[in-house]
Design a protein around this motif. Sequence first.
Motif, short mmCIF file in Angstrom:
data_model
loop_
_atom_site.label_atom_id
_atom_site.label_comp_id
_atom_site.label_asym_id
_atom_site.label_seq_id
_atom_site.Cartn_x
_atom_site.Cartn_y
_atom_site.Cartn_z
N GLN A 134 0.85 -1.19 0.00
CA GLN A 134 0.00 0.00 0.00
C GLN A 134 0.88 1.23 0.00
OE1 GLN A 134 -3.45 -0.36 -0.06
NE2 GLN A 134 -2.93 -2.53 -0.20
N ASN A 137 -0.58 8.07 7.35
CA ASN A 137 -2.00 7.77 7.11
C ASN A 137 -2.16 7.15 5.73
OD1 ASN A 137 -3.55 9.28 9.41
ND2 ASN A 137 -1.97 10.69 8.70
N TYR A 138 -2.92 6.08 5.67
CA TYR A 138 -3.22 5.45 4.39
C TYR A 138 -4.55 4.72 4.51
CZ TYR A 138 -1.88 0.90 6.34
OH TYR A 138 -1.82 -0.24 7.10
N SER A 139 -5.05 4.26 3.39
CA SER A 139 -6.25 3.44 3.41
C SER A 139 -6.05 2.28 2.45
CB SER A 139 -7.49 4.25 3.05
OG SER A 139 -7.37 4.80 1.77
N SER A 182 -13.24 0.76 2.08
CA SER A 182 -11.95 1.43 2.25
C SER A 182 -11.71 1.58 3.75
CB SER A 182 -11.97 2.80 1.58
OG SER A 182 -10.73 3.44 1.76
N ILE A 183 -10.61 1.03 4.22
CA ILE A 183 -10.27 1.07 5.65
C ILE A 183 -9.17 2.11 5.88
CG2 ILE A 183 -9.46 -0.25 7.64
CD1 ILE A 183 -12.16 -1.23 6.48
N ASP A 184 -9.48 3.16 6.62
CA ASP A 184 -8.48 4.16 6.97
C ASP A 184 -7.58 3.60 8.06
OD1 ASP A 184 -9.51 6.06 5.21
OD2 ASP A 184 -10.91 6.83 6.70
N SER A 185 -6.28 3.85 7.92
CA SER A 185 -5.30 3.32 8.87
C SER A 185 -4.26 4.38 9.19
CB SER A 185 -4.61 2.09 8.28
OG SER A 185 -5.57 1.12 7.92
N PHE A 204 -6.57 0.79 12.89
CA PHE A 204 -7.38 0.52 11.71
C PHE A 204 -8.80 1.02 11.96
CE2 PHE A 204 -4.12 -2.80 11.81
CZ PHE A 204 -3.59 -2.70 10.53
N ALA A 205 -9.41 1.59 10.93
CA ALA A 205 -10.80 2.03 10.99
C ALA A 205 -11.08 2.92 12.19
CB ALA A 205 -11.74 0.82 10.98
#
Length: 153
Positions: free
Chosen positions: A90, A105-107, A114-117, A135-136
């Motif tokens: 990712q 920050n990534y998703s 789409s999971i924000d992390s 996560f999330a």
Amino acid sequence: MAVAAVAEPGLTTQEVDVIRTTLVSTVLVATLLAPASALAQVTAADVASFLGDWTLEMQGPNGPGTFNLSVKVEDDKVVGEISSDALPLQKIASISKTDKGLVLNYSFPWEGNSIDSVVSLTPGIDGKVAAQIDFAGGAYTMTGTATKKEKAK
């Protein structure tokens, strides 16, 4: 009244006003409280000690996990990449610095969502680097250590 015309059936004008005021207030407060560091891109000099390849040994509610993290400079911009056995590579483009640490920050897509992390790296007094992945929005959190990989000679 124009407000009554757009009100949901069953809601009074006062209830619509309260909902509107709450929504506007929430957006305003969130905007004002957003950290300035989240808006500015970090430079290579800002994150020099974090540049390189890392192994994150993490522990979560469902057991251990190992992640590979890379922080590098491409076209004068600090970027990153993360992967694991369960997570394909990712790209990470949103990177900021805290007083002592780094926040990435990534998703990623998971079962059609789409999971924000958020990956946080924080150097400790003992020389070790603490790692955390939320996560999330913190629905699932893993904590552990980050170890910088030796450069190939």
